[in-house]
Scaffold this motif. Structure first.
Motif: not given
Length: 369
Positions: A3-28
């Motif tokens: 099985k392969y993880f779909n990053v976008e699908e996992i991201y979409s299920r995260l709570p908003i504060f975690m998505q903000n952390i994800g966006c900031s991690y992408y920037g970093f």
């Protein structure tokens, strides 16, 4: 079955504060490629070189071109074979005036010779795999040197600094990337990329039923500038304007790129925001670029590559119009030499000097495909 993880699908299920952390991690994470030591060094050099005179610019481009042709002949199978077939050696390309001797590189050529365009001096894993969006019907796959990314962002930031933008300015990026999952029905319709001082709004949420909340958000913060595709910013402006909403805390500057901006888009964006709008011309392959100055004409970013006009036809006031052909200096690991990007440009009469004082070649407009 694996099985392969779909990053976008996992991201979409995260709570908003975690998505903000994800966006900031992408920037970093991306900062390691975009805003590293090479970026700052190159930006400092670019701020100096844009003051060069015509002779200095020509000498620079001729030197970089001879170096590119030599290394491509020695290390890139595609160009070594091509030049031998044409009975050319690097000594035959002594300046930009000799570029016509090299055949034009088409998208089909890149598609059919992708591995042969990789320099033997580098390993494939040392390059970054890229592709175009395929908006014209066909996606193109290619590679770029890692340092090309930082070089390109140094070009972008030189453009921004011409209009007073600073690295620590909070700004809004209007994007097509799914920062906020399309299925989200409640605010916030934006996410934060803290390392880049950026709020991100994706176009899927720029709709009448959500625009009031978005405008309230933009009015709450002091964003210095907006950036993004002109078509997305234009949709935002039309949606807000049609709803009778006012930007009480507008940006001072709007920067657009990646698409050719149309006259009606420029007018609507400027009228609604009251901001200065400046744009730059570039494309995914990253083998050429042109950025507007404060006179709102495009200057060739000559340090990054050469923009040729082929099959020129005279137009108004001594100007010429023709296909844009690009030769890039920033990615010798996968060189684009005389690449046909598919756009049409109108070059200013070289006898006329830009009021901004820069001596680089001027394109008065890009007409697209």
């Amino acid at each position: 079955m694996k099985k392969y993880f779909n990053v976008e699908e996992i991201y979409s299920r995260l709570p908003i504060f975690m998505q903000n952390i994800g966006c900031s991690y992408y920037g970093f994470k991306e900062s390691k490629y975009r805003f590293n030591k090479f970026f700052y060094k190159k930006l400092e050099e670019l701020m100096d070189s844009e003051k060069w005179n015509t002779s200095e610019i020509e000498n620079y481009q001729n030197t970089k071109l001879k170096e590119l042709i030599r290394t491509s002949y020695e290390n890139v199978p595609y160009y070594r074979r091509l030049m031998k077939q044409l009975k050319l050696t690097p000594k035959d390309i002594r300046s930009c005036k000799d570029l016509y001797k090299i055949p034009i590189l088409t998208k089909e050529d890149v598609k059919n010779n992708i591995d042969k365009l990789i320099s033997e001096e580098v390993k494939k894993r040392e390059l970054i795999f890229c592709h175009t969006s395929g908006t014209t019907g066909k996606s193109l796959h290619f590679y770029v040197d890692r340092t090309q990314i930082a070089f390109r962002w140094a070009i972008f930031w030189r453009h921004r600094k011409r209009f007073g933008a600073k690295f620590n300015d909070w700004h809004v990026n209007f994007t097509g990337k799914l920062a906020v999952p399309p299925e989200q029905k409640r605010p916030p319709y934006w996410r934060w990329n803290i390392p880049w001082h950026q709020a991100v709004i994706n176009m899927q949420h720029i709709v009448p039923e959500k625009i009031v909340t978005i405008i309230d958000f933009l009015n709450k913060y002091n964003f210095k500038f907006y950036s993004g595709y002109p078509s997305i910013i234009h949709i935002f402006v039309l949606t807000a304007r049609d709803a009778g909403l006012v930007l009480k805390n507008p940006p001072k500057i709007v920067f657009t790129g990646a698409e050719n901006i149309l006259d009606d888009q420029r007018k609507d964006i400027c009228d609604y925001t009251g901001a200065v709008l400046s744009t730059q011309y570039g494309f995914s392959e990253g083998c050429g670029n042109a950025s507007q100055c404060t006179e709102f004409v495009y200057h060739e970013d000559f340090e990054f590559g050469i923009l040729e006009c082929i099959n020129p036809t005279p137009v108004e006031n001594g100007r010429i119009k023709g296909k844009i052909i690009c030769t890039g200096f920033a990615s010798p690991g996968f060189p684009f030499i005389r690449y046909e990007v598919g756009d049409i440009g109108v070059w200013e009469d070289p006898k006329k000097k830009c009021k901004c004082g820069r001596k680089s070649k001027v394109l008065v407009r890009i007409e697209g495909r």
